[in-house]
Every structure is written in structure tokens, then in C-alpha cells.
Design a protein around this motif. Structure first.
Motif, mmCIF file in Angstrom:
data_model
loop_
_atom_site.group_PDB
_atom_site.id
_atom_site.type_symbol
_atom_site.label_atom_id
_atom_site.label_comp_id
_atom_site.label_asym_id
_atom_site.label_seq_id
_atom_site.Cartn_x
_atom_site.Cartn_y
_atom_site.Cartn_z
ATOM 1 N N SER A 66 1.299 15.935 -33.776
ATOM 2 C CA SER A 66 1.909 17.121 -33.169
ATOM 3 C C SER A 66 1.677 18.330 -34.054
ATOM 4 C CB SER A 66 3.415 16.898 -32.977
ATOM 5 O OG SER A 66 4.027 18.030 -32.383
ATOM 6 N N THR A 67 1.468 19.468 -33.430
ATOM 7 C CA THR A 67 1.306 20.705 -34.181
ATOM 8 C C THR A 67 2.054 21.825 -33.475
ATOM 9 O OG1 THR A 67 -0.323 22.212 -35.190
ATOM 10 C CG2 THR A 67 -0.837 21.372 -33.002
ATOM 11 N N ASP A 68 2.603 22.749 -34.246
ATOM 12 C CA ASP A 68 3.393 23.836 -33.655
ATOM 13 C C ASP A 68 3.624 24.916 -34.705
ATOM 14 O OD1 ASP A 68 4.835 25.258 -31.742
ATOM 15 O OD2 ASP A 68 6.062 23.540 -31.166
ATOM 16 N N MET A 93 9.911 21.602 -35.082
ATOM 17 C CA MET A 93 9.191 21.748 -33.817
ATOM 18 C C MET A 93 8.098 20.691 -33.658
ATOM 19 S SD MET A 93 10.886 24.020 -32.336
ATOM 20 C CE MET A 93 9.890 24.371 -30.897
ATOM 21 N N CYS A 94 7.601 20.175 -34.757
ATOM 22 C CA CYS A 94 6.602 19.093 -34.699
ATOM 23 C C CYS A 94 7.265 17.721 -34.575
ATOM 24 C CB CYS A 94 5.730 19.120 -35.945
ATOM 25 S SG CYS A 94 4.624 20.532 -36.062
ATOM 26 N N ASP A 97 9.171 16.723 -31.293
ATOM 27 C CA ASP A 97 8.280 16.329 -30.202
ATOM 28 C C ASP A 97 7.854 14.873 -30.357
ATOM 29 O OD1 ASP A 97 8.389 18.743 -28.915
ATOM 30 O OD2 ASP A 97 6.385 19.412 -29.488
ATOM 31 N N GLY A 160 2.116 27.568 -39.680
ATOM 32 C CA GLY A 160 1.779 26.547 -38.693
ATOM 33 C C GLY A 160 2.059 25.184 -39.293
ATOM 34 N N ASN A 195 12.823 28.923 -29.730
ATOM 35 C CA ASN A 195 12.262 29.249 -28.422
ATOM 36 C C ASN A 195 12.950 30.455 -27.792
ATOM 37 O OD1 ASN A 195 12.130 25.901 -28.474
ATOM 38 N ND2 ASN A 195 10.266 26.948 -27.857
ATOM 39 N N THR A 254 12.546 22.553 -25.336
ATOM 40 C CA THR A 254 11.920 23.701 -26.013
ATOM 41 C C THR A 254 11.547 24.743 -24.965
ATOM 42 O OG1 THR A 254 9.796 22.525 -25.949
ATOM 43 C CG2 THR A 254 11.109 22.315 -27.947
#
Length: 350
Positions: A66-68, A93-94, A97, A160, A195, A254
Motif C-alpha cells: 500500500s502507498t499513500d 493511511m497505508c 488499508d 509519501g 481526508n 477514507t
């Protein structure tokens, strides 16, 4: 012009200090070391991060990635000097998920970019990352800090995150077993999380709000509530796995709110009815949404409105799940049910 008239330049003259970068790496070593796991090989400084994976306890290990980022919340975090929160948010956030598929995060990498390296600020970001990684038992295994003069305004930075986790294939939670009659448990959020901040900033602007000095209806400083870090739901999911609770689906609420994030995990032919009167809307949303007329659909599709994570499971498992989640420190509400679709896929009542 002869060569004798040429100016003498260094990388530092162009705005990038290699020495400052090396000093920064030295400064964050302790924070990074606090997150280590037995599988991590070596430390900072290698060309690639090394992780010796051992999945002997699993039948069929499946890697999950996961990336965010943190989004425009960063603008407020920078304005109000809260880089630590940016680090926590990048991890949350990663890993949240991945938790929605019942995966265990193994390691995390960050990418920090700024115009000019500010040791204090960047170190605070990494310390926030390390804190979140420790909560989730996830190793901060590497990263990149890029100093790029001219790309970012003074005092601004971007972040990131990237994480890899693992789940045993028979244990994957992906919504395929969700069925008619299942119960939806909503797990409370800490606030807006990461968000909807483009709308939040617009609401603050339109309302002429002073979040640094305003108080919410419960007396909480507005700034603390608006910029609260994203809640980490990995420990809650781990507690559910350890207790053997059979979960049919998880949803990380989110961008897209209740509508998009619940719809994405429902099998064809099924729908969800969410009773928005079943949980109290946190004062921070009342505060922000008091500055403009935002329709109900828009509110619940932009913000989490107080529910950051949802577990869908059978009625027979719900009581056990509620007990496990509360013992894990979560605030839980029964927020709705799954049924055969006869209209919209996600409907709000209450």
C-alpha cells in the motif's frame, strides 16, 4: 569570457547540502532503530533495505502493498507546526488499508521532499513515523529525503509512504463472504483523519475561523481536533484475529466516506443501510460544517463523520467482536445491516 572569470559553485551554493543530509540521517537513527523487527537486516545507509521474510507459520503467505500520502492536510500541519502528526498520518493511511484485508504490516518506507532541509521539522516527521510503526509492530526499514530548492515554498515539505505486509491466504478478508443479514460495526475515528482537507480548508476560509484559538462545543481546542492524527486500526484487527472472530469484511473509511468505501467490498446483489443516528457525530465536524451549508450526502461522502473503520460480520459474531474491540481500546457502535439490494447500494437513514 575566459575561464578565469567563471564563478566557483558547489552543490551547497545551489541550495543542497550533502553534509546536512548526512547529519540528518545520523539524527534519525534512534527513531528508526526503535521500530526494528528480527527480520530486518542491517540498518540505514544501504542502497536498498533488507528484510529476511519468514512465513513458516503460514499456509500460503500473500504479500500486500500500500502507498499513500497525507494530502492537503499537510498545509495546515505546516502552518501550525505539527510535523509529528504528518508522520503518523503517512503510516496510518497505508497500514489501515492493509488492515482492511486482515494483513499484518511488515515494514514501511517514507519519501520526504522539501526545498531546504530543516533538521527539526524533518526529524519530527520521522519520529511520528516511528511512533506509528511501533504501535503497529512495523519496521521503518528505509526512506529517502530529497532537498529540492525551487520545488517547494520555504517551510513546506511533502511526504509519501509505502508499506508491505503479509496475510495467510485462507485468512484474507475481502468481502466475498458478506451475506444478507450481516451486522456492521463502526469503530470510532479520531476526527477527520487525513481526508477531506481541501473542503476543510475551504470551510475554515469561508467561516473566517481561527482554529488556533477556537474551542469546540465540548471545550476541546479546535486545532487539536481538526489536526488530530489518523487512528491506527492495526492493533484492533490483530486483536480480532487473535480472538478468532470471523469477519466477513473490513472497510477503511477514507476518501469517499461511507458510500464508496462500503460499496467497494460488497458482493453483487447486496446493499448496506447505515443508521447515522447510531453514533454521535464528533464536535469537530459540527464545528467545521457550521461554516457553510454542506448537504448530507456530501458530508458522508467527503468525511468519515466519526467512523474510521467498519467491520462486517454475522449477527452471531457481533457481540464477541464488540467485546474484543472494546478490550483493544476501541469505541464501537452497531451502525447498520447488510441486505439484498433493492435500490441504492449504500443508503443512509436516521
Amino acid at each position: 569570457m575566459t575561464t578565469d572569470n567563471k564563478p566557483t559553485l558547489t552543490y551547497a551554493d545551489a541550495g543542497v547540502s550533502i553534509d546536512a543530509g548526512n547529519a540528518f540521517v545520523g539524527r534519525i537513527k534512534q527513531a528508526v532503530a526503535s521500530t526494528t523487527r528480527p527480520e530486518v537486516i542491517g540498518g540505514l545507509g544501504g542502497f536498498g533495505a533488507l528484510f529476511s521474510a519468514n512465513f513458516k507459520h503460514m499456509q500460503e503467505p500473500v504479500l500486500v502493498a500500500s502507498t499513500d500520502g497525507v494530502g492537503t492536510k499537510l498545509l495546515l500541519l505546516q502552518q501550525h507546526g505539527r510535523p509529528h502528526v504528518a508522520g503518523i498520518d503517512a503510516v496510518a493511511m497505508c497500514v489501515n488499508d492493509m488492515a482492511a484485508q486482515a494483513a499484518e504490516p511488515l515494514f514501511f518506507l517514507d519519501y520526504l521532499a522539501t526545498g531546504k532541509l530543516d533538521d527539526e521539522t524533518m526529524a519530527a516527521v520521522v519520529e511520528g513515523i516511528a511512533e506509528a510503526c511501533c504501535v503497529c509492530e512495523c519496521a521503518l526499514i528505509g526512506g529517502e529525503t530529497a532537498e529540492m530548492p525551487g520545488m517547494y515554498a520555504p517551510g513546506h515539505y511533502d511526504i509519501g509512504g509505502f508499506s508491505v505486509g503479509v496475510v495467510d491466504r485462507p485468512s484474507i478478508v475481502d468481502g466475498v463472504t458478506i451475506s444478507d443479514g450481516d451486522v456492521m460495526l463502526g469503530i470510532a475515528s479520531n476526527g477527520p483523519h487525513s481526508n477531506g482537507f481541501s473542503l476543510i480548508r475551504k470551510l475554515i476560509e469561508v467561516g473566517g475561523a481561527d482554529i488556533a484559538n477556537d474551542l469546540l462545543s465540548d471545550g476541546t481546542p479546535a486545532i487539536d481536533a481538526v489536526l488530530a492524527p489518523t487512528r491506527l486500526y492495526v492493533p484492533a484487527v490483530k486483536a480480532m484475529l487473535k480472538a478468532g472472530v470471523e469477519v466477513h469484511g473490513y472497510s477503511h473509511i477514507t476518501g469517499g466516506g461511507m458510500f464508496d468505501n462500503i460499496e467497494r467490498i460488497l458482493p453483487a446483489g447486496l446493499a448496506a443501510t447505515v443508521d447515522i443516528a447510531s453514533w454521535p457525530v464528533p464536535p469537530v465536524f459540527e464545528y467545521l460544517l457550521g461554516f457553510a451549508d454542506v448537504a448530507k450526502f456530501e458530508r458522508y461522502r467527503t468525511f468519515n463523520m466519526g467512523i474510521g473503520f467498519v467491520a462486517i460480520l454475522s449477527e452471531s459474531e457481533a457481540v464477541k467482536a464488540e467485546s474484543v474491540l472494546r478490550d483493544a481500546g476501541e469505541t464501537v457502535y452497531r451502525i447498520g445491516r447488510i441486505h439484498k439490494q433493492d435500490g441504492e447500494i449504500v443508503t443512509l437513514i436516521g
